[in-house]
Write an enzyme that holds these catalytic residues in place. Structure first.
Site, short mmCIF file in Angstrom:
data_model
loop_
_atom_site.label_atom_id
_atom_site.label_comp_id
_atom_site.label_asym_id
_atom_site.label_seq_id
_atom_site.Cartn_x
_atom_site.Cartn_y
_atom_site.Cartn_z
N TYR A 1 65.13 -82.14 41.20
CA TYR A 1 65.03 -80.98 40.30
C TYR A 1 64.16 -79.89 40.94
CZ TYR A 1 64.03 -78.39 35.96
OH TYR A 1 63.90 -77.42 35.00
N1 LIG Z 1 63.25 -77.07 28.68
C1 LIG Z 1 62.29 -76.82 29.54
O1 LIG Z 1 61.13 -77.16 29.33
C2 LIG Z 1 62.61 -76.05 30.81
C3 LIG Z 1 61.56 -75.62 31.63
C4 LIG Z 1 61.86 -74.91 32.79
C5 LIG Z 1 63.19 -74.64 33.12
N2 LIG Z 1 64.19 -75.10 32.31
C6 LIG Z 1 65.57 -74.80 32.69
O2 LIG Z 1 66.18 -74.05 31.66
C7 LIG Z 1 67.57 -74.34 31.61
C8 LIG Z 1 67.97 -74.75 30.21
O3 LIG Z 1 67.19 -75.87 29.83
P1 LIG Z 1 67.26 -76.52 28.36
O4 LIG Z 1 65.96 -77.20 28.15
O5 LIG Z 1 67.75 -75.54 27.39
O6 LIG Z 1 68.37 -77.66 28.63
P2 LIG Z 1 69.41 -78.35 27.64
O7 LIG Z 1 69.72 -79.68 28.23
O8 LIG Z 1 68.93 -78.28 26.22
O9 LIG Z 1 70.69 -77.39 27.76
C9 LIG Z 1 71.39 -77.27 28.96
C10 LIG Z 1 72.83 -76.92 28.66
O10 LIG Z 1 73.53 -76.87 29.92
C11 LIG Z 1 74.76 -77.56 29.77
N3 LIG Z 1 75.19 -78.09 31.06
C12 LIG Z 1 74.66 -79.13 31.75
N4 LIG Z 1 75.35 -79.36 32.86
C13 LIG Z 1 76.34 -78.42 32.91
C14 LIG Z 1 77.39 -78.16 33.82
N5 LIG Z 1 77.57 -78.91 34.92
N6 LIG Z 1 78.22 -77.13 33.56
C15 LIG Z 1 78.07 -76.37 32.43
N7 LIG Z 1 77.09 -76.60 31.51
C16 LIG Z 1 76.25 -77.61 31.76
C17 LIG Z 1 74.48 -78.66 28.75
O11 LIG Z 1 75.67 -79.15 28.15
C18 LIG Z 1 73.54 -77.95 27.78
O12 LIG Z 1 74.25 -77.32 26.74
C19 LIG Z 1 67.82 -75.41 32.68
O13 LIG Z 1 68.25 -74.81 33.88
C20 LIG Z 1 66.44 -76.03 32.85
O14 LIG Z 1 66.28 -76.62 34.11
C21 LIG Z 1 63.93 -75.79 31.17
#
Ligand SMILES: NC(=O)c1ccc[n+]([C@@H]2O[C@H](COP(=O)([O-])OP(=O)(O)OC[C@H]3O[C@@H](n4cnc5c(N)ncnc54)[C@H](O)[C@@H]3O)[C@@H](O)[C@H]2O)c1
Length: 245
Positions: free
Chosen positions: A152
């Site tokens: 990641y």
């Molecule tokens: N939640 C956190 O604390 C956090 C912190 C830093 C960065 N992020 C980043 O923010 C982004 C969103 O995170 P989140 O917490 O909302 O995640 P989440 O898991 O709640 O949502 C992610 C979404 O992406 C979709 N997805 C996954 N793989 C996919 C693919 N191959 N093709 C199309 N869609 C796909 C999933 O179905 C889901 O709806 C991510 O890139 C994550 O790495 C999250």
């Protein structure tokens, strides 16, 4: 007048979490939003608080599918102004020597490959129209590195480097590309975490609280707007004072 009146945006991973919050903000500010996701089973417009202009089921790791889906959206709306690359997965927590090979490939394919595929499809279209705003969702993990999540962290660091290269390729056009690097965000994931893990995560953030989805949505919305005119290749910090660069 909304900041995004008349604009068309694609938000990947928009069916839930941060992506849904970003999409909601863009819609609130006047954009037509095309949601991309692998899975819309849990998406409900009423609880999400916005109506997408279109939903398209697509795996961002599949370059051909991304190109076809992008072309279909561009035909339908006549033009795509904004691309938010938000889809991502965490992958398992394991030290490098134990990290499963297939999980490494999968995390890199979605978190870094997905960003590349979506930009590769969007950039010729945006270049031809001489306008575009691309915002890639990286993470504090891409700057710091964290034990147990090497794939990641590598993918998210890759997103930062990739965005710098892309922005320089596009400098001089009307297409700007930036990143955001959030810390841990208060989402449904919290329900699955132990109280100790939540407390340890909070202790690393100088503002002593977690990031809220509307805060990241506000920053992404600005970077995706016509107000952002002289910043490209940059990674916007949204870490409550945690990031040191
Ligand atoms: N939640 C956190 O604390 C956090 C912190 C830093 C960065 N992020 C980043 O923010 C982004 C969103 O995170 P989140 O917490 O909302 O995640 P989440 O898991 O709640 O949502 C992610 C979404 O992406 C979709 N997805 C996954 N793989 C996919 C693919 N191959 N093709 C199309 N869609 C796909 C999933 O179905 C889901 O709806 C991510 O890139 C994550 O790495 C999250």
């Amino acid at each position: 007048m909304g900041l995004h009146d008349g604009r068309v945006a694609i938000v990947t991973g928009g069916a839930r979490g941060i992506g849904s919050g970003i999409a909601r903000r863009l819609v609130d500010e006047g954009a037509s939003v095309v949601l991309w996701d692998l899975d819309f089973a849990a998406f409900d417009a009423t609880s999400a608080g916005f109506e997408p202009a279109m939903t398209q089921r697509v795996d961002v790791a599949d370059a051909m599918a991304v190109q076809e889906t992008f072309d279909a959206a561009a035909r339908r709306f006549g033009g795509i102004d904004i691309l938010i690359n938000n889809a991502g997965i965490n992958g398992p927590v394991a030290h490098v020597e134990d990290y499963p090979l297939d999980a490494w490939q999968k995390v890199l394919a979605i978190d870094l490959g997905g960003v590349f595929h979506c930009c590769r499809a969007a950039v010729p279209h945006m270049r031809a129209r001489d306008y575009g705003r691309i915002v890639n969702v990286s993470s504090i993990a891409g700057k710091e590195g964290n034990p147990g999540i090497s794939a990641y962290a590598a993918a998210k660091a890759g997103v930062i480097g990739f965005t710098k290269s892309l922005a320089r390729e596009l400098a001089g056009t009307g297409v700007l590309a930036n990143c955001v690097a959030p810390v841990i965000t208060e989402t449904d994931l919290f329900k699955e975490m132990t109280a100790e893990h939540v407390a340890a995560s909070k202790a690393k953030i100088p503002m002593n609280r977690f990031l809220q989805i509307p805060e990241i949505a506000a920053m992404v919305s600005w970077a995706a707007s016509t107000e952002c005119t002289f910043t490209t290749g940059f990674t916007f910090d949204i870490s409550g004072g945690r990031a040191t660069y």
